[in-house]
Design a protein around this motif. Sequence first.
Motif, short mmCIF file in Angstrom:
data_model
loop_
_atom_site.label_atom_id
_atom_site.label_comp_id
_atom_site.label_asym_id
_atom_site.label_seq_id
_atom_site.Cartn_x
_atom_site.Cartn_y
_atom_site.Cartn_z
N GLN A 1 -76.49 -4.09 62.54
CA GLN A 1 -75.06 -4.16 62.79
C GLN A 1 -74.29 -3.15 61.95
OE1 GLN A 1 -74.11 -6.13 65.19
NE2 GLN A 1 -71.90 -5.83 65.09
N LEU A 2 -74.67 -3.00 60.68
CA LEU A 2 -73.95 -2.09 59.79
C LEU A 2 -74.30 -0.62 60.07
CD1 LEU A 2 -74.12 -4.06 56.42
CD2 LEU A 2 -72.17 -3.80 57.96
N HIS A 3 -75.43 -0.37 60.68
CA HIS A 3 -75.78 1.00 61.05
C HIS A 3 -75.15 1.42 62.38
CE1 HIS A 3 -78.83 0.99 57.88
NE2 HIS A 3 -79.07 2.26 58.14
N GLY A 4 -74.86 0.44 63.23
CA GLY A 4 -74.29 0.76 64.52
C GLY A 4 -75.33 1.25 65.51
N ALA A 5 -74.90 2.01 66.50
CA ALA A 5 -75.76 2.39 67.62
C ALA A 5 -76.97 3.20 67.21
CB ALA A 5 -74.93 3.18 68.64
N ARG A 6 -76.87 3.95 66.13
CA ARG A 6 -78.00 4.79 65.71
C ARG A 6 -79.24 3.93 65.42
NH1 ARG A 6 -74.12 5.50 62.43
NH2 ARG A 6 -74.06 7.77 62.66
N ALA A 7 -79.03 2.70 64.98
CA ALA A 7 -80.16 1.83 64.66
C ALA A 7 -80.89 1.34 65.90
CB ALA A 7 -79.69 0.64 63.83
N LEU A 8 -80.27 1.47 67.06
CA LEU A 8 -80.89 1.03 68.31
C LEU A 8 -81.68 2.13 68.99
CD1 LEU A 8 -77.91 -1.02 69.78
CD2 LEU A 8 -79.82 -1.85 68.39
N ARG A 9 -81.63 3.31 68.43
CA ARG A 9 -82.33 4.43 69.04
C ARG A 9 -83.83 4.31 68.78
NH1 ARG A 9 -80.70 10.84 68.33
NH2 ARG A 9 -82.13 11.65 69.91
N ARG A 10 -84.61 4.52 69.83
CA ARG A 10 -86.07 4.42 69.72
C ARG A 10 -86.58 5.35 68.63
NH1 ARG A 10 -89.46 0.59 71.57
NH2 ARG A 10 -88.47 0.65 73.62
N GLY A 11 -87.38 4.82 67.73
CA GLY A 11 -87.92 5.60 66.63
C GLY A 11 -87.20 5.40 65.31
N HIS A 12 -86.01 4.80 65.34
CA HIS A 12 -85.30 4.54 64.09
C HIS A 12 -86.03 3.42 63.34
CE1 HIS A 12 -82.06 3.32 61.34
NE2 HIS A 12 -81.48 4.49 61.61
N LEU A 13 -86.02 3.49 62.01
CA LEU A 13 -86.68 2.46 61.20
C LEU A 13 -86.22 1.06 61.59
CD1 LEU A 13 -88.32 1.37 58.77
CD2 LEU A 13 -86.28 1.81 57.37
N LEU A 14 -84.92 0.87 61.75
CA LEU A 14 -84.41 -0.46 62.03
C LEU A 14 -84.72 -0.91 63.45
CD1 LEU A 14 -81.00 -0.34 60.15
CD2 LEU A 14 -83.09 -1.54 59.49
N GLU A 15 -84.80 0.02 64.38
CA GLU A 15 -85.24 -0.35 65.74
C GLU A 15 -86.67 -0.87 65.68
OE1 GLU A 15 -87.60 0.36 69.33
OE2 GLU A 15 -87.65 1.66 67.55
N HIS A 16 -87.50 -0.24 64.87
CA HIS A 16 -88.89 -0.68 64.69
C HIS A 16 -88.92 -2.05 64.00
CE1 HIS A 16 -93.16 -0.47 63.68
NE2 HIS A 16 -92.83 -0.74 62.43
N LEU A 17 -88.18 -2.20 62.94
CA LEU A 17 -88.17 -3.48 62.22
C LEU A 17 -87.60 -4.60 63.06
CD1 LEU A 17 -87.04 -2.38 58.63
CD2 LEU A 17 -89.36 -2.95 59.40
#
Length: 386
Positions: free
Chosen positions: A333-349
Motif C-alpha cells: 500500500q505504501l509503495h503504490g502501483a510500483r509494488a504490483l509490477r511483476r518482478g518487484h520484491l513486494l509483488e513476489h512477497l
Amino acid sequence: MPAFSLEPEQQAWCAELRTLAAERLRPVAEKGEPGRVDRALLAELGRSGLLERLFASGALDLCLMRESLAHGCTEAETALALQGLGAHPVHAHGTPAQRARWLPAVADGSAVAAFALSERAAGSDAAALTLRADPDPGAAGGAGRGWRLTGEKCWISNAPEADFYTVFARTTPGAGARGITAFLVPADRPGLTGSALEMLSPHPIGALAFDGVPVTADDVLGETDRGFRVAMGTLNLFRPSVGAFAVGMAQAALEATLGHTARRDAFGGKLSDLPTVAHQVAEMALRTEAARLMVYAAATAYDAGAPGVPRRAAMAKLLATETAQYVVDTAVQLHGARALRRGHLLEHLYREVRAPRIYEGASEVQRGIIAKELYAETPPPTGEAP
C-alpha cells in the motif's frame, strides 16, 4: 537461554546467511522454473552445508536459518524447509538402514524429500485422512508384514517430483488418530503416480495417487498405528520455523518500505514526513519484532523440552504468519502501483506470504490448538463460581 535475544555468534551467523542468500542462492534461484523442484538450488544448499545442518540443529537454529534465508531468497528458504519437513521423520524415527539410504542424499541435495499428510478432505483435520493401508498377506519383506496403499494425497509440496515421501496412511479403520502409520515410500514404487498443481505460491505442489502401492514393515517410520505422533512431532518442530519464514519476509518488506518512504517525494516533502505513513511503518516494525520474539521463545522452549510446546508452536506460527500478511500488505500500500509490477520484491512477497497462513495447520487450527492446550492446562473447577 536466548529466548529474547541472540548471542553475538548467532547474530553473526544470521548476517552470513543473509549474505549467502543474496549473493549465492538468489542468482541460482532466479534461473529456476516456478512450480518445479530446483535441483540446482538444492545442490547449492547442499554445498553450503545448510541441508546437513538440518539434522544437527535444534529448533532455534532452524528458525534462524529460515528467517535469514527468507530475507534474501524465499525460494532457497522454502527448498531448505521442504527438505527438512520431508526428511525429519526419517531422521527422528527411521531405522539405521532408512537413515543411511536417504539422509546423506538429502543433505547433499541429490535426493528430494516430501511430507505427504494432507488429503482433499483431510487438510486441517489431519486425523481424518482416508489413504488406506490394507494388509497384504503376500508381502515378502518386513518379517512377512506388508500393506497396499490405496487412495490419494493432495497439496503435497515437492510432489510429484520428490524422490521419496513420508506418507501417512490408515492402518486401523475407525481408530481416528490412533490408527495411522507413517511409511517411507520411494517415488519409484509401483502404483505411485502424481500430478502437479498450479498454485499461487511459486514452489512445487502436487497430488499423489496410490494404486495398491506395496509397503512392508521395513518401510514403517516409528511404530505401526503411531504415525500421528510422528506427524505432530514434526509439525511441533516446524511450526515455529514457518513463523520464522514469515518474519524474514516481514523484515524484508519493512526494510524496503523504510527505504522507499524515506526517498519518495510527496506533498512537498518525503513520504516519511507524513505522520500517517510514519505511524504505519512504526506499527509494521512493532508487529514484526513481536512476532520474532515469540518465534524465538517457542523454538527455545522446544529445544529445552519445556512444557507447553504445542501451544507455543501454534502461537508462534499464528502470530508470525498473520503479522507477515499485514506487514507485506501495508508495504504494498505504501509503495503504490510500483509494488504490483511483476518482478518487484513486494509483488513476489505478496504471493509468497499468503500460503503460510494455511499450510502446516491453518490459522483457525492454530487457535483451536491454543485453546485446547490452555483448557488442558487449567485445573478443573472445584465448586460453584462466585
